[in-house]
Scaffold this active site. Structure first.
Site, PDB file in Angstrom:
ATOM      1  N   GLU A 289       0.854  -1.192   0.000  1.00 11.61           N
ATOM      2  CA  GLU A 289       0.000   0.000   0.000  1.00 11.61           C
ATOM      3  C   GLU A 289       0.888   1.241   0.000  1.00 11.61           C
ATOM      4  OE1 GLU A 289      -3.258  -0.082   2.800  1.00 11.61           O
ATOM      5  OE2 GLU A 289      -3.933  -2.035   2.098  1.00 11.61           O
TER       6      GLU A 289
ATOM      7  N   HIS B 222      -9.825   9.462   1.545  1.00  9.51           N
ATOM      8  CA  HIS B 222      -9.339   8.327   0.760  1.00  9.51           C
ATOM      9  C   HIS B 222      -9.489   8.671  -0.714  1.00  9.51           C
ATOM     10  CE1 HIS B 222      -8.617   4.309  -0.738  1.00  9.51           C
ATOM     11  NE2 HIS B 222      -8.338   3.903   0.487  1.00  9.51           N
TER      12      HIS B 222
ATOM     13  N   ARG C 196      -1.059   9.018   0.689  1.00  3.39           N
ATOM     14  CA  ARG C 196      -2.504   9.111   0.445  1.00  3.39           C
ATOM     15  C   ARG C 196      -2.990  10.547   0.295  1.00  3.39           C
ATOM     16  NH1 ARG C 196      -6.257   5.282   4.067  1.00  3.39           N
ATOM     17  NH2 ARG C 196      -5.229   3.678   2.844  1.00  3.39           N
TER      18      ARG C 196
ATOM     19  N   HIS D  58     -12.421   9.588   5.236  1.00  2.00           N
ATOM     20  CA  HIS D  58     -12.186   8.164   5.482  1.00  2.00           C
ATOM     21  C   HIS D  58     -11.721   7.885   6.903  1.00  2.00           C
ATOM     22  CE1 HIS D  58     -11.054   4.063   4.498  1.00  2.00           C
ATOM     23  NE2 HIS D  58      -9.801   4.280   4.832  1.00  2.00           N
TER      24      HIS D  58
ATOM     25  N   ARG E 111      -2.188   9.540   8.011  1.00  2.00           N
ATOM     26  CA  ARG E 111      -2.004   8.169   8.472  1.00  2.00           C
ATOM     27  C   ARG E 111      -1.433   7.280   7.371  1.00  2.00           C
ATOM     28  NH1 ARG E 111      -5.647   3.551   8.320  1.00  2.00           N
ATOM     29  NH2 ARG E 111      -6.831   4.922   6.975  1.00  2.00           N
TER      30      ARG E 111
HETATM   31  C1  SIN Z   1      -7.728   0.672   1.981  1.00  2.00           C
HETATM   32  O1  SIN Z   1      -7.880  -0.543   1.927  1.00  2.00           O
HETATM   33  O2  SIN Z   1      -7.424   1.362   1.016  1.00  2.00           O
HETATM   34  C2  SIN Z   1      -7.931   1.362   3.286  1.00  2.00           C
HETATM   35  C3  SIN Z   1      -6.902   0.961   4.229  1.00  2.00           C
HETATM   36  C4  SIN Z   1      -6.773   1.981   5.296  1.00  2.00           C
HETATM   37  O3  SIN Z   1      -7.573   2.912   5.340  1.00  2.00           O
HETATM   38  O4  SIN Z   1      -5.845   1.873   6.074  1.00  2.00           O
END
Ligand code: SIN
Length: 521
Positions: free
Chosen positions: A115, A234, A280, A339, A374
């Site tokens: 991620e 998000h 993000r 989010h 975060r």
């Molecule tokens: C996601 O799966 O994109 C969200 C994960 C998160 O918010 O930590």
């Protein structure tokens, strides 16, 4: 007010943090305040990505902590980042022992997703995008089999009772129609584990009940609030007109899915060397800019996953199917949506709030782990680590007792939040306290919040929402810089040097809001 005295620890919320803390406290008697049946309505159960933890040999807790600090843009508490990342492994092993069916490779190792802003593929997952639901299911099974835990389904917390700076009880009401006369529960300790604030925004990925009420009720009781301005958007909520907006997990971009617009441009490449896997906040702002410019951003999984998205990411596939999108043929429309709230009730390293006898874990807390942005999948991790820390600290403070079951019933009374007022509040937050902010928008939002509050003050539940919304807007106004997820069009630069966290009480925020209203009249 009807009062119930109990030797149980009162846990507000029944998401990951609440369940995990209740199990850790066993056999100490606990009562959980859960607005819905266990597993329903909690943000944790909707988490798709998984839990960030350095489980592979090549990786380390130090690297995870460094990524957490970097993503947080100068305001992460390094001691907290070190603590949480070091604990991560032990929690994954414990969840495994409790029955969580984490995805495994053929050789039995954990499958790790990649991620954004992580130096390694570091997110343990379950059945692709089912981590939250599956971890919750494993914990719920244990909770149901643990006699010391009583769950009050269909109840929600409304207010804290405070005496001499110490929390002595929680007023609860029936969650049906968000209304009933309140009942005061006086327990041996109070742990708030009741989620964040995403639902204060019109465009959000959070479950409908998560509207800042727990942060608001603590703030109204006088608790110190930290970093309220830091709300994470998000980048890839699905733009399909659903409320809440379904999530297209960041793990899809980790697999190689790309973001394009209606001209077919891959716009992230020009904005950051990591393109779609930039931090993000950067991706969210880019998506927001595309949306604002009418360029209809989409997430294209076709080349990397094709038909496999339907079996490997069932939650995403279901949401696509509901909206007549075949992601193997058509890219998924996306928008930036509220989010996760990095800010919340300020806690110390033991999970204690500024009010005595009050502990907080999970998204309602602000431990200092997330800073201004975060790191992906650190949310569930923080909930696990601090649930255990809070439970252990509570256990040190209260005598070992037994307690009989609580028999609660609610009389009629109370005022439910007016749905139109809630809708206006949410639209105000999205329009003026969203991805990009400025002083004009923030002051106009604060005037609107004051007016809504004055018109609806008989609904305590609504006052909890406006309290949190006010804290977010005032803190955003006070921070005259752009940092992490907090972006000010009128203050685009980041202050040089180490960033500072923000701390505020609701009383201070209301004084600023009143001044703004007076100036306008
Ligand atoms: C996601 O799966 O994109 C969200 C994960 C998160 O918010 O930590």
């Amino acid at each position: 007010m009807k009062t119930i005295q109990t030797d149980r620890v009162v846990i507000v919320g029944a998401g990951l943090g609440g369940l995990y803390a209740a199990l850790r406290l066993a056999p100490r008697p606990v009562v959980m305040i859960s607005p819905e049946s266990l597993g329903e309505g909690a943000s944790s159960a909707w988490a798709q990505g998984g839990v960030a933890a350095a489980m592979s040999n090549a990786d380390s807790a130090q690297s995870h902590a460094a990524d957490t600090v970097n993503a947080g843009d100068g305001t992460v508490d390094r001691d907290v980042a070190t603590l949480v990342t070091q604990e991560a492994r032990s929690h994954i092993l414990h969840l495994t022992a409790l029955g969580t069916p984490f995805d495994r490779t053929e050789t039995g190792d954990y499958v790790m997703s990649r991620e954004a802003a992580h130096s390694f593929a570091r997110v343990v997952r379950v059945k692709g995008d089912q981590a939250g639901a599956e971890i919750m299911a494993a914990l719920i099974e244990r909770v149901r089999a643990t006699p010391s835990i009583q769950v009050l389904d269909g109840t929600m917390a409304l207010e804290l009772e405070v005496s001499d700076g110490r929390v002595t009880g929680v007023a609860v009401q029936s969650a049906d129609a968000l209304c009933s006369a309140p009942v005061m529960l006086r327990g041996s300790a109070v742990l708030l584990a009741g989620g964040g604030s995403g639902g204060l925004y019109a465009l959000t990925t959070n479950p409908p009940r998560i509207r800042g009420q727990v942060i608001g009720l603590a703030a109204r009781a006088g608790a110190l609030i930290a970093d309220a301005e830091f709300v994470q958007f998000h980048p890839t909520a699905m733009d399909v007109g659903e409320d809440p907006a379904p999530l297209a997990t960041e793990a899809l971009r980790g697999e190689g899915a790309i973001l394009t617009n209606d001209r077919g441009e891959r716009f992230m490449q020009a904005l950051h060397p990591d393109a779609e896997l930039a931090p993000r906040d950067i991706v969210a702002r880019a998506i927001f800019a595309q949306t604002q410019a009418g360029r209809h951003p989409v997430l294209d999984t076709r080349d990397v996953l094709g038909q496999a998205i339907k079996t490997q990411y069932p939650a995403v596939a279901d949401a696509c199917a509901r909206n007549a999108i075949d992601p193997a043929i058509t890219p998924i429309p996306v928008a930036a949506a509220a989010h996760y709230h990095m800010g919340g009730i300020a806690t110390d390293i033991d999970g204690r709030a500024s009010l005595g006898h009050l502990w907080v874990c999970g998204e309602a807390s602000s431990t200092g782990l997330h800073g201004a942005n975060r790191l992906a999948s650190n949310g569930l991790l923080e909930a696990l680590v601090y649930a255990r820390i809070c439970a252990d600290d509570i256990a040190k403070c209260i005598p070992k007792t037994s307690a009989s079951a609580i028999d609660i019933s609610f009389d009629s009374g109370g005022t439910p939040p007016d749905p139109n007022a809630v809708a206006e509040l949410r639209q105000t937050m999205t329009d003026h306290v969203g991805v990009v902010r400025d002083a004009n928008g923030l002051t106009s939002a604060l005037r609107k919040l004051a007016a809504l509050e004055a018109a609806h003050k008989s609904s305590v539940s609504f006052l909890n929402m406006t309290a949190t919304a006010t804290l977010i807007a005032v803190s955003a106004l006070n921070r005259q810089e752009s940092r992490g997820a907090h972006s000010r069009a009128d203050f685009p630069d980041t202050f040089p040097g180490a960033g500072r966290r923000s701390l505020i009480t609701l009383k201070e925020a209301l004084a600023i809001r009143s001044k703004i209203c007076e100036e306008a009249s």
